[in-house]
Scaffold this motif. Structure first.
Motif, PDB file in Angstrom:
ATOM      1  N   GLY A  51       0.850  -1.177   0.000  1.00 55.86           N
ATOM      2  CA  GLY A  51       0.000   0.000   0.000  1.00 55.86           C
ATOM      3  C   GLY A  51       0.889   1.230   0.000  1.00 55.86           C
ATOM      4  N   PRO A  52       0.597   2.194   0.887  1.00 52.69           N
ATOM      5  CA  PRO A  52       1.414   3.414   0.924  1.00 52.69           C
ATOM      6  C   PRO A  52       2.682   3.275   1.774  1.00 52.69           C
ATOM      7  N   PHE A  53       2.949   2.075   2.272  1.00 52.12           N
ATOM      8  CA  PHE A  53       4.070   1.860   3.184  1.00 52.12           C
ATOM      9  C   PHE A  53       5.206   1.098   2.512  1.00 52.12           C
ATOM     10  N   ILE A  54       6.401   1.305   3.029  1.00 53.85           N
ATOM     11  CA  ILE A  54       7.569   0.543   2.587  1.00 53.85           C
ATOM     12  C   ILE A  54       7.986  -0.336   3.759  1.00 53.85           C
ATOM     13  N   VAL A  65       5.213  -9.489   6.959  1.00 52.94           N
ATOM     14  CA  VAL A  65       6.061  -8.306   6.891  1.00 52.94           C
ATOM     15  C   VAL A  65       6.984  -8.351   8.100  1.00 52.94           C
ATOM     16  N   ILE A  66       8.253  -8.071   7.867  1.00 47.47           N
ATOM     17  CA  ILE A  66       9.239  -7.989   8.946  1.00 47.47           C
ATOM     18  C   ILE A  66       9.734  -6.551   9.014  1.00 47.47           C
ATOM     19  N   GLU A  67       9.610  -5.976  10.200  1.00 42.70           N
ATOM     20  CA  GLU A  67      10.082  -4.617  10.434  1.00 42.70           C
ATOM     21  C   GLU A  67      11.205  -4.660  11.455  1.00 42.70           C
ATOM     22  N   LEU A  68      12.290  -3.946  11.182  1.00 42.55           N
ATOM     23  CA  LEU A  68      13.403  -3.820  12.106  1.00 42.55           C
ATOM     24  C   LEU A  68      13.384  -2.411  12.680  1.00 42.55           C
ATOM     25  N   ASN A  76       5.981   3.816  19.627  1.00 45.11           N
ATOM     26  CA  ASN A  76       5.694   4.856  18.658  1.00 45.11           C
ATOM     27  C   ASN A  76       4.275   4.691  18.110  1.00 45.11           C
ATOM     28  N   ALA A  77       3.420   5.696  18.289  1.00 46.48           N
ATOM     29  CA  ALA A  77       2.031   5.633  17.833  1.00 46.48           C
ATOM     30  C   ALA A  77       1.958   5.507  16.310  1.00 46.48           C
ATOM     31  N   ALA A  78       2.868   6.153  15.606  1.00 49.91           N
ATOM     32  CA  ALA A  78       2.871   6.069  14.144  1.00 49.91           C
ATOM     33  C   ALA A  78       3.154   4.638  13.695  1.00 49.91           C
ATOM     34  N   ASP A  79       4.062   3.954  14.395  1.00 51.95           N
ATOM     35  CA  ASP A  79       4.357   2.555  14.058  1.00 51.95           C
ATOM     36  C   ASP A  79       3.153   1.659  14.317  1.00 51.95           C
ATOM     37  N   MET A  80       2.438   1.913  15.409  1.00 51.15           N
ATOM     38  CA  MET A  80       1.242   1.108  15.699  1.00 51.15           C
ATOM     39  C   MET A  80       0.181   1.312  14.615  1.00 51.15           C
ATOM     40  N   HIS A  81       0.012   2.549  14.179  1.00 48.26           N
ATOM     41  CA  HIS A  81      -0.946   2.844  13.102  1.00 48.26           C
ATOM     42  C   HIS A  81      -0.514   2.141  11.816  1.00 48.26           C
ATOM     43  N   ARG A  82       0.734   2.241  11.495  1.00 49.84           N
ATOM     44  CA  ARG A  82       1.286   1.604  10.295  1.00 49.84           C
ATOM     45  C   ARG A  82       1.080   0.091  10.344  1.00 49.84           C
ATOM     46  N   THR A  83       1.340  -0.513  11.503  1.00 45.02           N
ATOM     47  CA  THR A  83       1.136  -1.955  11.666  1.00 45.02           C
ATOM     48  C   THR A  83      -0.325  -2.314  11.422  1.00 45.02           C
ATOM     49  N   GLN A  85      -2.517  -0.733   9.635  1.00 48.09           N
ATOM     50  CA  GLN A  85      -2.825  -0.547   8.215  1.00 48.09           C
ATOM     51  C   GLN A  85      -2.290  -1.712   7.375  1.00 48.09           C
ATOM     52  N   ILE A  86      -1.101  -2.179   7.690  1.00 45.37           N
ATOM     53  CA  ILE A  86      -0.524  -3.311   6.959  1.00 45.37           C
ATOM     54  C   ILE A  86      -1.312  -4.582   7.259  1.00 45.37           C
ATOM     55  N   GLU A  87      -1.687  -4.775   8.525  1.00 44.77           N
ATOM     56  CA  GLU A  87      -2.483  -5.947   8.895  1.00 44.77           C
ATOM     57  C   GLU A  87      -3.845  -5.945   8.207  1.00 44.77           C
ATOM     58  N   GLU A  88      -4.426  -4.777   8.009  1.00 43.81           N
ATOM     59  CA  GLU A  88      -5.703  -4.676   7.290  1.00 43.81           C
ATOM     60  C   GLU A  88      -5.576  -5.122   5.840  1.00 43.81           C
ATOM     61  N   ARG A  89      -4.370  -5.160   5.333  1.00 44.34           N
ATOM     62  CA  ARG A  89      -4.115  -5.656   3.974  1.00 44.34           C
ATOM     63  C   ARG A  89      -3.833  -7.159   3.982  1.00 44.34           C
ATOM     64  N   GLY A  90      -4.013  -7.798   5.141  1.00 50.34           N
ATOM     65  CA  GLY A  90      -3.886  -9.244   5.232  1.00 50.34           C
ATOM     66  C   GLY A  90      -2.520  -9.763   5.632  1.00 50.34           C
ATOM     67  N   TYR A  91      -1.620  -8.894   6.040  1.00 51.06           N
ATOM     68  CA  TYR A  91      -0.264  -9.301   6.411  1.00 51.06           C
ATOM     69  C   TYR A  91      -0.143  -9.470   7.925  1.00 51.06           C
TER      70      TYR A  91
END
Length: 125
Positions: A51-54, A65-68, A76-83, A85-91
């Motif tokens: 999606g809009p994330f790398i 998805v693996i994030e380091l 970090n609230a932004a990281d929780m939001h990002r997670t 959003q990625i999970e909503e895409r099935g990851y």
């Protein structure tokens, strides 16, 4: 549509630059993801667009998805939001501290391998 395409192009260019300048933890994990026999059945991409994330690493087939993360990512609230959003895409998102990758790569790989191993369906009983 044109604006979306321009944004996608910018994201791809940014991901390309990030692949060219990995952190030490990314370099170590990438080497093991590519060469570790236990993970050979999975194909991961570095700096993959989801999606809009790398994402640092992603397996589209396994939907992982693996994030380091370095210290700047603690709670970090932004990281929780990002997670989310990625999970909503099935990851499924796996997060590791850079320190863990550098000091306990075998443990990190065990967690990844466990996530890649399908769980059996429950018994029909």
């Amino acid at each position: 549509m044109l604006q979306s395409r321009t944004m996608d192009d910018r994201q791809r260019q940014f991901a390309h630059r990030m692949r060219a300048q990995p952190t030490e933890a990314e370099r170590v994990l990438w080497h093991r993801l590519r060469h570790d026999i236990a993970l050979s059945g999975s194909h991961f991409r570095r700096q993959a667009l989801i999606g809009p994330f790398i994402a640092d690493f992603a397996s589209r087939r396994a939907k992982i998805v693996i994030e380091l993360d370095g210290g700047q990512h603690a709670e970090n609230a932004a990281d929780m939001h990002r997670t989310r959003q990625i999970e909503e895409r099935g990851y499924r998102v796996l997060r590791f501290w850079n320190h863990d990758v550098l000091s306990n790569i075998e443990g990190v790989l065990a967690v990844i391998q466990n996530a890649l191993t399908p769980t059996p369906d429950p018994s029909p009983q």
